[in-house]
Design an enzyme around this catalytic site. Structure first.
Site, PDB file in Angstrom:
ATOM      1  N   ASN A  18     -14.600   6.517  19.299  1.00  0.00           N
ATOM      2  CA  ASN A  18     -14.865   7.850  19.838  1.00  0.00           C
ATOM      3  C   ASN A  18     -16.032   7.685  20.802  1.00  0.00           C
ATOM      4  O   ASN A  18     -17.167   7.514  20.375  1.00  0.00           O
ATOM      5  CB  ASN A  18     -15.204   8.823  18.712  1.00  0.00           C
ATOM      6  CG  ASN A  18     -15.400  10.259  19.210  1.00  0.00           C
ATOM      7  OD1 ASN A  18     -15.369  10.516  20.405  1.00  0.00           O
ATOM      8  ND2 ASN A  18     -15.618  11.180  18.291  1.00  0.00           N
TER       9      ASN A  18
ATOM     10  N   ARG B 132     -10.136   8.279  20.391  1.00  0.00           N
ATOM     11  CA  ARG B 132     -10.110   9.742  20.448  1.00  0.00           C
ATOM     12  C   ARG B 132     -10.348  10.140  21.896  1.00  0.00           C
ATOM     13  O   ARG B 132     -11.346   9.758  22.508  1.00  0.00           O
ATOM     14  CB  ARG B 132     -11.207  10.351  19.575  1.00  0.00           C
ATOM     15  CG  ARG B 132     -11.265  11.869  19.704  1.00  0.00           C
ATOM     16  CD  ARG B 132     -12.405  12.487  18.924  1.00  0.00           C
ATOM     17  NE  ARG B 132     -12.426  13.932  19.116  1.00  0.00           N
ATOM     18  CZ  ARG B 132     -13.462  14.611  19.628  1.00  0.00           C
ATOM     19  NH1 ARG B 132     -14.555  13.978  19.994  1.00  0.00           N
ATOM     20  NH2 ARG B 132     -13.398  15.914  19.757  1.00  0.00           N
TER      21      ARG B 132
ATOM     22  N   HIS C 190      -9.805  19.961  18.600  1.00  0.00           N
ATOM     23  CA  HIS C 190      -9.874  19.562  17.180  1.00  0.00           C
ATOM     24  C   HIS C 190      -8.495  19.221  16.618  1.00  0.00           C
ATOM     25  O   HIS C 190      -8.273  19.274  15.415  1.00  0.00           O
ATOM     26  CB  HIS C 190     -10.526  20.653  16.304  1.00  0.00           C
ATOM     27  CG  HIS C 190     -11.958  20.911  16.631  1.00  0.00           C
ATOM     28  ND1 HIS C 190     -12.477  22.189  16.760  1.00  0.00           N
ATOM     29  CD2 HIS C 190     -12.992  20.073  16.861  1.00  0.00           C
ATOM     30  CE1 HIS C 190     -13.760  22.115  17.061  1.00  0.00           C
ATOM     31  NE2 HIS C 190     -14.102  20.840  17.124  1.00  0.00           N
TER      32      HIS C 190
ATOM     33  N   ARG D  47     -22.413  27.484  21.205  1.00  0.00           N
ATOM     34  CA  ARG D  47     -21.430  28.116  22.085  1.00  0.00           C
ATOM     35  C   ARG D  47     -21.208  29.566  21.670  1.00  0.00           C
ATOM     36  O   ARG D  47     -21.180  29.891  20.490  1.00  0.00           O
ATOM     37  CB  ARG D  47     -20.105  27.357  22.050  1.00  0.00           C
ATOM     38  CG  ARG D  47     -20.169  25.953  22.616  1.00  0.00           C
ATOM     39  CD  ARG D  47     -18.788  25.321  22.634  1.00  0.00           C
ATOM     40  NE  ARG D  47     -18.848  23.905  22.968  1.00  0.00           N
ATOM     41  CZ  ARG D  47     -18.281  22.930  22.261  1.00  0.00           C
ATOM     42  NH1 ARG D  47     -17.600  23.226  21.164  1.00  0.00           N
ATOM     43  NH2 ARG D  47     -18.377  21.677  22.631  1.00  0.00           N
TER      44      ARG D  47
ATOM     45  N   GLU E 164     -10.876  12.314  10.736  1.00  0.00           N
ATOM     46  CA  GLU E 164     -10.240  12.086  12.033  1.00  0.00           C
ATOM     47  C   GLU E 164     -10.055  10.592  12.306  1.00  0.00           C
ATOM     48  O   GLU E 164      -9.044  10.181  12.878  1.00  0.00           O
ATOM     49  CB  GLU E 164     -11.080  12.734  13.139  1.00  0.00           C
ATOM     50  CG  GLU E 164     -11.071  14.257  13.066  1.00  0.00           C
ATOM     51  CD  GLU E 164     -12.149  14.894  13.931  1.00  0.00           C
ATOM     52  OE1 GLU E 164     -11.795  15.497  14.959  1.00  0.00           O
ATOM     53  OE2 GLU E 164     -13.334  14.790  13.572  1.00  0.00           O
TER      54      GLU E 164
END
Length: 396
Positions: free
Chosen positions: A6, A88, A177, A238, A384
């Site tokens: 990642n 990823r 996601h 956010r 993940e």
């Protein structure tokens, strides 16, 4: 062995798996960071932690350093032990709808979608090219955060803007996601003992970045994030959904341009913006519960209210046939008060938590709903990296 990567513009997070009897077993994990600054590498093996200060002028130097220390630690004998690398990648646009081998054509798709993910895709592409040079015999596989959501129907991914914006500029909801949602969907079908194609879920992936997914018949039917990860839920920094005209209004009020305002919505809003304390839910909930800080209380209320509203919306998508509501990721897995407040705010469905189970420690997954709840509620730890590893194995 399978290496899962990642990567960002200045970092490479990685995890190395050995495949034993078709089962992935994690050997080491780590982080190479401060690439093009001064370089720092951390490798963890079980309880042992190794730290190195190597100079990385670029991603390829970081890759070579990682491989060098793998050999020093006798994790690998040589580079050929690593048969596949799973990456990823945040954005695959509307062309990549599943995990793919990173051929030159598919790498071009990653490059083409830089305009949709300018903060993430460039670093991923740089790392892909670096590993391709550092491990030329390994098969490179891309797992995309957007691909899981490519099953959404048009009515759920189109915006009510001029259709030409979609046709000419690819303006639509993509969602993110997806790797986590894919993992949780498969895991939940096992836990519920249901066929994947019969599984209906509402998944709450709540971390510093947060989104939800409505899974219908084992596939993404709707999600909260949009063209970018800024849409949907209130997050750590956010804003989530707001009235878009706020941008025009505040541009005049503060004499800022659209780029500066969008930066504020991404980095100075959410929990941080409302609480004025922190973007970390642990800090905010502690201030709300223990200090009775009114701004922290407001932040916690706003955060959980938005999640509850989307649960009701997604339950309607599923026509009430919800097999489970799943909380996952850092906040979803660990924040007792977040789960409690979310479920408490759902008034039109009979969903009840067992408070003792909600507070109980767990390793992998745990049902936390009470016996008189109409819908089961779980907390499940997402993985993940394991999902990317399994997807990469399919290409070997």
């Amino acid at each position: 062995m399978i290496l899962v990567v990642n990567a960002g513009s200045s970092s490479i997070k990685f995890k190395l798996y050995k495949i034993e009897n078709k089962t992935p077993v994690a050997l080491v994990e780590g982080l190479a960071e401060r690439i093009a600054v001064d370089g720092a590498l951390t490798i963890k093996r079980g309880e042992d932690k190794y730290e190195y200060k190597d100079q990385y002028d670029n991603h390829l130097m970081a890759v070579n350093s990682i491989l060098k220390h793998f050999k020093e630690l006798e994790v690998i004998k040589n580079e050929n032990d690593i048969k596949g690398i799973g990456f990823r990648v945040v954005h695959g646009g509307d062309k990549i709808v599943k995990t793919v081998e990173l051929t030159e054509e598919n790498k071009k798709a990653v490059e083409d979608n830089i305009k949709l993910a300018p903060l993430h895709n460039p670093g991923a592409l740089t790392a892909i090219n670096a590993f391709q040079k550092g491990l030329p015999n390994a098969k490179l596989v891309g797992c995309f955060d957007t691909s899981f959501h490519q099953t959404m129907p048009k009515k759920n991914y189109l915006y009510s803007v001029p259709l030409k914006w979609y046709e000419n500029h690819k303006v639509r909801k993509y969602g993110f996601h997806g790797i986590s949602f894919d993992y949780i969907t498969h895991k939940s079908s096992e836990v519920l003992n249901k066929k994947l194609e019969d599984t209906n879920l509402i998944i709450c992936h709540l971390g510093n970045g947060a989104s939800m997914c409505c899974v219908k018949n084992g596939k993404s039917y709707d999600t909260t994030m949009g063209l970018t990860p800024l849409a949907g839920l209130m997050m750590g920094t956010r804003s989530g959904d707001i009235d878009s005209s706020i941008l025009q209004y505040m541009a005049k009020e503060l004499n800022l341009d659209i780029y500066e305002l969008t930066d504020i919505l991404n980095k100075q809003s959410g929990l941080l913006g409302i609480s004025e304390i922190s973007s970390d839910m642990r800090d905010v909930s502690n201030a709300a519960l223990n200090d009775k800080n009114p701004k922290a209380i407001s932040a916690l209320e706003l955060y959980t209210q938005r999640i509850a509203e989307y649960i009701i919306k997604f339950a309607n998508h599923l026509e009430g046939k919800v097999d489970a509501i799943v909380f996952t990721a850092g906040i979803g897995e660990n924040s007792i008060i977040t789960r409690e407040l979310v479920i408490d705010k759902i008034k039109i469905l009979n969903i009840k938590l067992d408070s003792s189970l909600n507070e109980q420690n767990y390793e992998d997954y745990l049902e936390i709903s009470s016996q008189n709840s109409d819908i089961k509620v779980y907390k499940i730890r997402t993985d993940e990296e394991l999902m990317i590893c399994k997807e990469t194995i399919n290409f070997i």
